[in-house]
Design an enzyme around this catalytic site. Structure first.
Site, PDB file in Angstrom:
ATOM      1  N   ASP A  79       0.871  -1.171   0.000  1.00  0.00           N
ATOM      2  CA  ASP A  79       0.000   0.000   0.000  1.00  0.00           C
ATOM      3  C   ASP A  79       0.909   1.222   0.000  1.00  0.00           C
ATOM      4  OD1 ASP A  79      -1.545   2.204   0.567  1.00  0.00           O
ATOM      5  OD2 ASP A  79      -2.842   1.119   1.981  1.00  0.00           O
TER       6      ASP A  79
ATOM      7  N   ASN B 200       2.297   5.978 -10.282  1.00  0.00           N
ATOM      8  CA  ASN B 200       1.059   5.968 -11.057  1.00  0.00           C
ATOM      9  C   ASN B 200      -0.166   5.586 -10.226  1.00  0.00           C
ATOM     10  OD1 ASN B 200      -0.647   5.336 -13.648  1.00  0.00           O
ATOM     11  ND2 ASN B 200      -0.559   3.407 -12.496  1.00  0.00           N
ATOM     12  N   ALA B 201       0.033   4.963  -9.053  1.00  0.00           N
ATOM     13  CA  ALA B 201      -1.120   4.493  -8.271  1.00  0.00           C
ATOM     14  C   ALA B 201      -2.038   5.668  -7.953  1.00  0.00           C
ATOM     15  CB  ALA B 201      -0.651   3.833  -6.977  1.00  0.00           C
ATOM     16  N   GLY B 202      -3.335   5.417  -8.027  1.00  0.00           N
ATOM     17  CA  GLY B 202      -4.260   6.504  -7.729  1.00  0.00           C
ATOM     18  C   GLY B 202      -5.671   5.992  -7.526  1.00  0.00           C
ATOM     19  N   ILE B 203      -6.471   6.773  -6.804  1.00  0.00           N
ATOM     20  CA  ILE B 203      -7.894   6.452  -6.682  1.00  0.00           C
ATOM     21  C   ILE B 203      -8.707   7.670  -7.108  1.00  0.00           C
ATOM     22  CG2 ILE B 203      -7.703   4.654  -4.928  1.00  0.00           C
ATOM     23  CD1 ILE B 203      -8.380   6.759  -2.816  1.00  0.00           C
TER      24      ILE B 203
ATOM     25  N   SER C 119      -3.119  14.362 -13.749  1.00  0.00           N
ATOM     26  CA  SER C 119      -4.336  14.297 -14.546  1.00  0.00           C
ATOM     27  C   SER C 119      -4.641  15.671 -15.107  1.00  0.00           C
ATOM     28  CB  SER C 119      -5.506  13.846 -13.677  1.00  0.00           C
ATOM     29  OG  SER C 119      -6.716  14.056 -14.355  1.00  0.00           O
TER      30      SER C 119
ATOM     31  N   TYR D 190     -10.225  14.850  -5.973  1.00  0.00           N
ATOM     32  CA  TYR D 190      -9.344  14.260  -6.979  1.00  0.00           C
ATOM     33  C   TYR D 190      -8.527  15.364  -7.655  1.00  0.00           C
ATOM     34  CZ  TYR D 190      -7.919  11.481 -11.010  1.00  0.00           C
ATOM     35  OH  TYR D 190      -7.188  10.842 -11.978  1.00  0.00           O
ATOM     36  N   ASN D 191      -9.231  16.420  -8.076  1.00  0.00           N
ATOM     37  CA  ASN D 191      -8.578  17.544  -8.744  1.00  0.00           C
ATOM     38  C   ASN D 191      -7.510  18.160  -7.850  1.00  0.00           C
ATOM     39  OD1 ASN D 191      -8.797  20.665  -8.427  1.00  0.00           O
ATOM     40  ND2 ASN D 191      -8.914  20.320 -10.620  1.00  0.00           N
ATOM     41  N   ALA D 192      -7.858  18.368  -6.574  1.00  0.00           N
ATOM     42  CA  ALA D 192      -6.905  18.981  -5.653  1.00  0.00           C
ATOM     43  C   ALA D 192      -5.689  18.074  -5.462  1.00  0.00           C
ATOM     44  CB  ALA D 192      -7.575  19.268  -4.318  1.00  0.00           C
TER      45      ALA D 192
HETATM   46  N1  LIG Z   1      -8.172   6.502 -16.414  1.00  0.00           N
HETATM   47  C1  LIG Z   1      -8.224   7.806 -16.562  1.00  0.00           C
HETATM   48  O1  LIG Z   1      -9.077   8.322 -17.270  1.00  0.00           O
HETATM   49  C2  LIG Z   1      -7.220   8.677 -15.864  1.00  0.00           C
HETATM   50  C3  LIG Z   1      -7.136  10.002 -16.249  1.00  0.00           C
HETATM   51  C4  LIG Z   1      -6.192  10.809 -15.620  1.00  0.00           C
HETATM   52  C5  LIG Z   1      -5.373  10.295 -14.640  1.00  0.00           C
HETATM   53  N2  LIG Z   1      -5.478   8.989 -14.270  1.00  0.00           N
HETATM   54  C6  LIG Z   1      -4.560   8.479 -13.229  1.00  0.00           C
HETATM   55  O2  LIG Z   1      -3.908   7.342 -13.705  1.00  0.00           O
HETATM   56  C7  LIG Z   1      -3.438   6.579 -12.611  1.00  0.00           C
HETATM   57  C8  LIG Z   1      -3.783   5.110 -12.848  1.00  0.00           C
HETATM   58  O3  LIG Z   1      -5.177   4.936 -12.737  1.00  0.00           O
HETATM   59  P1  LIG Z   1      -6.034   4.062 -13.754  1.00  0.00           P
HETATM   60  O4  LIG Z   1      -6.854   4.984 -14.541  1.00  0.00           O
HETATM   61  O5  LIG Z   1      -5.169   3.108 -14.439  1.00  0.00           O
HETATM   62  O6  LIG Z   1      -7.046   3.342 -12.729  1.00  0.00           O
HETATM   63  P2  LIG Z   1      -7.047   1.899 -12.092  1.00  0.00           P
HETATM   64  O7  LIG Z   1      -7.233   0.871 -13.134  1.00  0.00           O
HETATM   65  O8  LIG Z   1      -8.041   1.976 -10.987  1.00  0.00           O
HETATM   66  O9  LIG Z   1      -5.583   1.728 -11.490  1.00  0.00           O
HETATM   67  C9  LIG Z   1      -5.200   2.264 -10.247  1.00  0.00           C
HETATM   68  C10 LIG Z   1      -4.002   1.494  -9.750  1.00  0.00           C
HETATM   69  O10 LIG Z   1      -3.557   2.064  -8.508  1.00  0.00           O
HETATM   70  C11 LIG Z   1      -3.403   1.012  -7.565  1.00  0.00           C
HETATM   71  N3  LIG Z   1      -3.597   1.523  -6.214  1.00  0.00           N
HETATM   72  C12 LIG Z   1      -4.684   2.151  -5.717  1.00  0.00           C
HETATM   73  N4  LIG Z   1      -4.503   2.444  -4.415  1.00  0.00           N
HETATM   74  C13 LIG Z   1      -3.272   1.986  -4.092  1.00  0.00           C
HETATM   75  C14 LIG Z   1      -2.503   1.960  -2.885  1.00  0.00           C
HETATM   76  N5  LIG Z   1      -2.973   2.492  -1.752  1.00  0.00           N
HETATM   77  N6  LIG Z   1      -1.260   1.397  -2.910  1.00  0.00           N
HETATM   78  C15 LIG Z   1      -0.792   0.859  -4.058  1.00  0.00           C
HETATM   79  N7  LIG Z   1      -1.459   0.858  -5.206  1.00  0.00           N
HETATM   80  C16 LIG Z   1      -2.690   1.403  -5.223  1.00  0.00           C
HETATM   81  C17 LIG Z   1      -4.428  -0.028  -7.972  1.00  0.00           C
HETATM   82  O11 LIG Z   1      -4.038  -1.311  -7.560  1.00  0.00           O
HETATM   83  P3  LIG Z   1      -4.596  -2.067  -6.237  1.00  0.00           P
HETATM   84  O12 LIG Z   1      -6.046  -1.738  -6.146  1.00  0.00           O
HETATM   85  O13 LIG Z   1      -4.286  -3.497  -6.524  1.00  0.00           O
HETATM   86  O14 LIG Z   1      -3.792  -1.537  -5.100  1.00  0.00           O
HETATM   87  C18 LIG Z   1      -4.323   0.034  -9.477  1.00  0.00           C
HETATM   88  O15 LIG Z   1      -3.248  -0.736  -9.938  1.00  0.00           O
HETATM   89  C19 LIG Z   1      -4.103   7.171 -11.377  1.00  0.00           C
HETATM   90  O16 LIG Z   1      -3.157   7.978 -10.706  1.00  0.00           O
HETATM   91  C20 LIG Z   1      -5.212   8.001 -11.956  1.00  0.00           C
HETATM   92  O17 LIG Z   1      -5.581   9.027 -11.113  1.00  0.00           O
HETATM   93  C21 LIG Z   1      -6.389   8.173 -14.870  1.00  0.00           C
HETATM   94  C1  LIG Z   2      -3.829  23.560 -11.343  1.00  0.00           C
HETATM   95  C2  LIG Z   2      -5.300  23.769 -11.450  1.00  0.00           C
HETATM   96  O1  LIG Z   2      -5.797  24.589 -12.194  1.00  0.00           O
HETATM   97  N1  LIG Z   2      -6.031  22.964 -10.722  1.00  0.00           N
HETATM   98  C3  LIG Z   2      -7.281  23.329 -10.206  1.00  0.00           C
HETATM   99  C4  LIG Z   2      -7.906  22.137  -9.502  1.00  0.00           C
HETATM  100  O2  LIG Z   2      -8.750  22.551  -8.504  1.00  0.00           O
HETATM  101  C5  LIG Z   2      -8.146  23.374  -7.559  1.00  0.00           C
HETATM  102  C6  LIG Z   2      -9.088  23.437  -6.407  1.00  0.00           C
HETATM  103  O3  LIG Z   2     -10.384  23.662  -6.853  1.00  0.00           O
HETATM  104  C7  LIG Z   2      -7.921  24.718  -8.197  1.00  0.00           C
HETATM  105  O4  LIG Z   2      -7.312  25.595  -7.272  1.00  0.00           O
HETATM  106  C8  LIG Z   2      -6.963  24.541  -9.332  1.00  0.00           C
HETATM  107  O5  LIG Z   2      -7.018  25.672 -10.164  1.00  0.00           O
END
Ligand SMILES: NC(=O)c1ccc[n+]([C@@H]2O[C@H](COP(=O)([O-])OP(=O)(O)OC[C@H]3O[C@@H](n4cnc5c(N)ncnc54)[C@H](OP(=O)(O)O)[C@@H]3O)[C@@H](O)[C@H]2O)c1
Ligand SMILES: CC(=O)N[C@H]1CO[C@H](CO)[C@@H](O)[C@@H]1O
Ligand SMILES: *[C@@H]1O[C@H](CO)[C@@H](O)[C@H](O)[C@H]1NC(C)=O
Ligand SMILES: *[C@@H]1O[C@H](CO)[C@@H](O)[C@H](O)[C@H]1NC(C)=O
Length: 348
Positions: free
Chosen positions: A104, A131-134, A183, A196-198
């Site tokens: 984690d 890259n991990a994210g929620i 993102s 998420y945005n923040a």
């Molecule tokens: N898909 C989009 O449209 C999009 C757009 C912009 C940005 N992103 C970003 O891209 C990145 C990858 O996301 P994705 O779209 O590929 O979604 P995803 O399929 O849900 O993948 C997220 C990955 O993060 C892992 N993860 C979540 N919490 C974790 C933790 N606490 N520790 C370790 N690993 C963790 C998950 O694995 P486990 O659950 O197995 O831990 C999974 O492998 C994220 O940062 C997301 O914000 C995605």
């Molecule tokens: C960098 C950027 O523009 N991100 C925005 C995401 O949301 C925060 C909080 O609402 C804004 O301050 C930022 O402008």
């Protein structure tokens, strides 16, 4: 009075500076793109690449892209079995050696263990992919358990910082790269995605700041993807009650009539750009102008965001144009994530 004078002076001088600087920098970038970029390529064979969030979505596709280029991999996420499946494919398509490290990443001790395990096995780190994210996608006022939302910051921000912290000496030694998945939401404020945005704005801002500290020692590539297929765009997110689950309806409202790109394509472009030491990658590329609009005309973004997402018009438009069939890849149209699997996550 001093404030008044300085304000006029700075507005005028900075505007004139930009008028001269921007066309020049565009020209330099164009020349660089045509004459230098094609020859700048890093050979990844035998390199060691650590990828967090490698069990699904973008991280999984990044793993395959690095594997194809002959890199050794360290795959990190919480689901061990999913990581093992990715590892098997990666070995199959060209990775010489793959290490699976379930962890984690929002826990600093576990992040430290990931890097220590990597070093004791491989002795080096060349690329660190944070890259991990929620995801979360509900209105602020709908939330019934606010404390659960610290998780978004813990995973998306701290989870992208801890591994880098522990890997710094090794990245410096290898003159390596950090690739971080932020993102487009970090640049374009979007209703329903406040946390998420923040969290993504924080990641972008953090890595833009340390970029100056690292200089040429460690190169930083910030990925700012728009929507691409993954579990996230299947609708998996932290819900208003504070639990992680798959909510297709909320996904439809949030993604609306925006085309969803293919994660493989993003992965290919991202690794290409990282190997050339590029600073930002925005893909699908039609998102790029939105950043400029958000910067120069924030009121327009604000208005669209309210009309589309607060009042759910995005979903209505999506349905009216029969869009899912054309705009979403088949893999996310009918999500097949098992809920037990998701539940197990929120426990860990
Ligand atoms: N898909 C989009 O449209 C999009 C757009 C912009 C940005 N992103 C970003 O891209 C990145 C990858 O996301 P994705 O779209 O590929 O979604 P995803 O399929 O849900 O993948 C997220 C990955 O993060 C892992 N993860 C979540 N919490 C974790 C933790 N606490 N520790 C370790 N690993 C963790 C998950 O694995 P486990 O659950 O197995 O831990 C999974 O492998 C994220 O940062 C997301 O914000 C995605
Ligand atoms: C960098 C950027 O523009 N991100 C925005 C995401 O949301 C925060 C909080 O609402 C804004 O301050 C930022 O402008
Ligand atoms: C709210 O979420 C937190 C963190 O997930 C959890 O510990 C707590 O039990 C939840 N509270 C309620 C009332 O569900
Ligand atoms: C908008 O969509 C959300 C998410 O599915 C839903 O919970 C909410 O009730 C909808 N609101 C309106 C006004 O239809």
């Amino acid at each position: 009075m001093l404030n008044g004078i300085l304000s006029v002076l700075l507005h005028v001088s900075i505007t004139s500076f930009l008028l001269v600087y921007l066309p020049l920098s565009l020209l330099v970038r164009l020349l660089w793109w045509v004459f230098i970029r094609p020859f700048k390529k890093e050979d990844l064979r035998g390199n060691v690449v650590v990828i967090t969030g490698a069990s699904s979505g973008i991280g999984e596709k990044l793993a395959y892209e690095y594997a194809k280029r002959g890199a050794n991999l360290v795959l990190v996420a919480r689901r061990e079995q999913a990581l093992k499946n990715v590892a098997a494919i990666a070995l199959d398509i060209g990775a010489p050696d793959v290490l699976v490290v379930p962890a984690d990443i929002s826990d600093p001790e576990e992040a430290k263990r990931v890097i220590e395990t990597t070093i004791s096995h491989f002795g080096q780190v060349n690329h660190l992919v944070c890259n991990a994210g929620i995801w979360s996608n509900c209105l602020f006022e709908e939330i019934t358990n606010i404390t659960a939302f610290t998780k978004v910051m813990d995973v998306n921000f701290w989870g992208a910082v801890y591994p880098a912290y522990y890997a710094l000496p090794y990245l410096k030694a290898s003159r390596g790269n950090i690739i971080v998945t932020s993102s487009v939401a970090g640049q374009v404020p979007t209703a329903r995605m406040s946390f998420y945005n923040a969290s993504k704005a924080a990641v972008t801002s953090f890595y833009d700041s340390v970029r100056a500290e690292f200089g040429k020692d460690i190169k930083i590539t910030i990925l700012t993807p728009g929507y691409v297929e993954s579990e996230l765009t299947k609708g998996k997110a932290l819900q208003k009650g504070g639990e992680v689950s798959v909510n297709e309806e909320a996904r439809d409202v949030q993604v609306g009539p925006v085309p969803v790109g293919q994660a493989e394509k993003l992965a290919e472009i991202a690794v290409d750009s990282a190997c050339r030491g590029e600073k930002y990658v925005t893909w699908p590329s039609f998102y790029r102008p939105f950043g400029i609009v958000a910067c120069l005309a924030p009121e327009v973004v604000n208005y669209i965001s309210r009309v589309m997402y607060v009042n759910n018009n995005s979903k209505w438009i999506l349905e009216a144009i029969g869009g899912k069939k054309y705009l979403y890849p088949a893999s996310i149209r009918a999500p097949n994530i098992k809920l037990e699997e998701v539940k197990e996550h929120s426990m860990s």
